[in-house]
Design an enzyme around this catalytic site. Structure first.
Site, short mmCIF file in Angstrom:
data_model
loop_
_atom_site.label_atom_id
_atom_site.label_comp_id
_atom_site.label_asym_id
_atom_site.label_seq_id
_atom_site.Cartn_x
_atom_site.Cartn_y
_atom_site.Cartn_z
NE ARG A 1 -3.84 1.98 0.30
CZ ARG A 1 -4.65 2.20 -0.72
NH1 ARG A 1 -4.74 1.34 -1.71
NH2 ARG A 1 -5.39 3.27 -0.76
NE ARG B 1 -5.91 0.17 2.34
CZ ARG B 1 -4.85 -0.24 3.06
NH1 ARG B 1 -4.44 -1.48 2.96
NH2 ARG B 1 -4.21 0.57 3.86
N PRO B 2 -9.71 3.77 -1.69
CG PRO B 2 -11.44 5.29 -1.26
CD PRO B 2 -10.88 3.97 -0.83
CB ILE B 3 -5.61 6.94 -4.07
CG1 ILE B 3 -5.84 6.54 -5.52
CG2 ILE B 3 -4.98 5.80 -3.31
CD1 ILE B 3 -4.56 6.55 -6.31
CG ASP B 4 -11.30 9.94 -3.17
OD1 ASP B 4 -10.92 8.92 -2.56
OD2 ASP B 4 -12.10 10.75 -2.66
CD GLN B 5 -10.59 13.30 -0.35
OE1 GLN B 5 -10.34 14.46 -0.02
NE2 GLN B 5 -11.60 13.00 -1.14
CG ASP C 1 -3.72 0.09 11.82
OD1 ASP C 1 -4.60 -0.27 11.02
OD2 ASP C 1 -2.87 0.96 11.54
CB ILE D 1 -11.00 3.08 9.52
CG1 ILE D 1 -11.00 3.87 10.83
CG2 ILE D 1 -9.97 3.64 8.53
CD1 ILE D 1 -11.18 5.35 10.73
#
Ligand code: EPU
Length: 419
Positions: free
Chosen positions: A93, A122-126, A306, A328
């Site tokens: 990741r 697990r998007p990465i738009d931000q 976690d 989360i």
């Protein structure tokens, strides 16, 4: 293939020393790409994610030597701005930190879609939104992410979701940008603060890490230096919960007790003793069956996702019924099916799991579905009556240094067996 064979039921007792934080280390290594010089990174955890990261950096022209297992010397004076090797970056990741780092250094980054533990979407738009706010163009497709910018110019970034990765990537991309960047609604995890401290040590001008707003005044260049990585609060928390789950008595050294406050509060609520011996040493002792508690995972300083699975092990044999709400990650209850094979009574309903405490767990054959699930199953095996086999150790090795040696030193009967 390797597996752990664990003979329970052991009451863990003794001292354990915590390694450097995995989630800080996997950001600091790529952050060295922003430096034109030589960085010595100390207290690096000796785990497989770090080995992969060093190999990736070498393909980008970085010279790396490792005088000791926990120290690397990284020479970034001759970085080549090539594409990061897709087959390697897709393996985990944290390869997404190469995007912010290479964008900052080379104004161009091509990185494989990040892989890693399967915790749901697990998007990465931000991350993309942050790079675009600094003037970059981001394209995602054909299994890779491409970000390019003629010039990076400081801007205002408001994250829609509190994201550790997007916060760190936004910092990485803006450190060498022209002008000032502000990032709002940021993550406040200790590893976010550690990245900012590392970059500031190398000459960056970052303010506010650990609060809701981070301000970065772009600088012309970063210089080399020496930095020691913060202790891993998740590893420390894993051993604290191992003490509760095994009714043990563990002194955890080389941690920052303040970072453990959200967990210490819950463990006290469960009726166990948490004693802060000093700012870097904490003792957890559990002499009786823990009380039931309710948990909701949240960004720091809330209860960390976690530690949700090791907490789940402790709650499996607590009094009454406990509840965990996971806010989360959508698929972080996979370990509960394995615990149920060991006699637990856990009922998952969407994002909420109910733990009806049983008298004891019994040994079984179980498989890790992600890094923290793996650690949780090891704890369950140590607590359980009988022999447990834990499979899929590659997940555990990604993030825990010498886990079996550390547990063995606390009295566990655990061995690694190659099948
Ligand atoms: N999110 C978005 N868009 C984004 C980024 C995130 O919607 O662009 C969402 C995620 O889907 C998630 C939430 O925001 O629901 C938080 O995700 P975050 O970005 O904070 O997670 P991450 O940076 O991918 C890091 C750790 C994880 C840890 C989380 C949360 C690293 C390499 N990984 O992931 O650690 O669970 O923060 O604290 O730092 C682990 O160590 O076992 C682990 C999974």
């Amino acid at each position: 293939m390797e597996k752990f064979v664990i003979n329970g039921k052991t009451r863990l007792k003794g001292e354990v020393s915590i390694s450097g934080a995995k989630n800080a280390a996997v950001a600091i290594l790529p952050a060295t790409l922003l430096v034109n010089g030589i960085c010595t990174i100390e207290n690096l955890p000796n785990i497989s994610d770090i080995n992969i990261y060093c190999d990736i950096l070498k393909t980008l022209g970085v010279k790396i030597s490792r005088p000791e297992p926990n120290t690397v010397i990284v020479d970034t004076r001759f970085v080549s701005c090539n594409d990061a090797p897709l087959e390697m970056t897709g393996k985990f990741r944290a390869s997404y930190y190469l995007i912010g780092s290479l964008l900052g250094r080379c104004h161009k980054a091509v990185v494989g879609m990040p892989g890693g533990c399967k915790l749901g979407a697990r998007p990465i738009d931000q991350h993309a939104k942050a790079f675009e706010a600094l003037g970059a163009t981001v394209e995602i497709g054909q299994g890779k992410i491409m970000a390019t910018a003629e010039k990076l110019v400081g801007g205002s970034i408001y994250l829609d979701t509190v994201s550790v990765g997007a916060t760190i990537n936004a910092i990485l991309a803006s450190v060498l940008a022209d002008g000032t960047t502000t990032i709002e609604n940021v993550a406040k995890e200790p590893h976010v603060v550690d990245i900012a401290n590392f970059l500031n040590t190398m000459g960056a001008d970052i303010h506010g890490a650990g609060t809701d707003i981070i301000k970065i005044n772009g600088v012309k260049e970063l210089h080399g230096g020496t930095y020691s990585i913060v202790p891993d609060q998740i590893e420390a928390g894993t051993f604290m919960l191992a003490a509760v789950a095994t009714r043990g008595d563990i002194i955890i050294k080389n941690c920052i007790t303040k970072h453990l406050d959200p967990l210490s509060a819950k463990i006290r609520e469960m009726g166990a003793i948490v004693e802060e011996i000093s700012g870097d040493t904490i003792r957890v002792c559990c002499n009786e069956r823990p009380k039931n508690v309710d948990i909701k995972t949240l960004p720091y300083p809330g209860f960390p996702t976690d530690l949700q699975s090791p907490m789940g092990v402790a709650l499996s044999t607590a009094e009454g019924t406990s509840m965990i709400a996971e806010t989360i990650w959508e698929s972080r209850f996979q370990y509960t099916a394995e615990l149920n094979r060991m006699g637990a009574k856990i009922n998952v309903q969407g994002k909420v799991a109910f733990f009806e405490g049983v008298d004891e767990l019994y040994g079984s054959i179980v498989s890790a579905s992600d890094l923290r699930a793996g650690a949780a199953l090891v704890i369950a095996g140590i607590a359980a009556n009988g022999t447990t086999e834990v499979h899929n150790l590659q997940y555990i090795d990604r993030g825990y240094e010498n886990i079996e040696e550390k547990f063995r030193a606390l009295g566990a009967d655990i061995k690694r067996v190659t099948e």
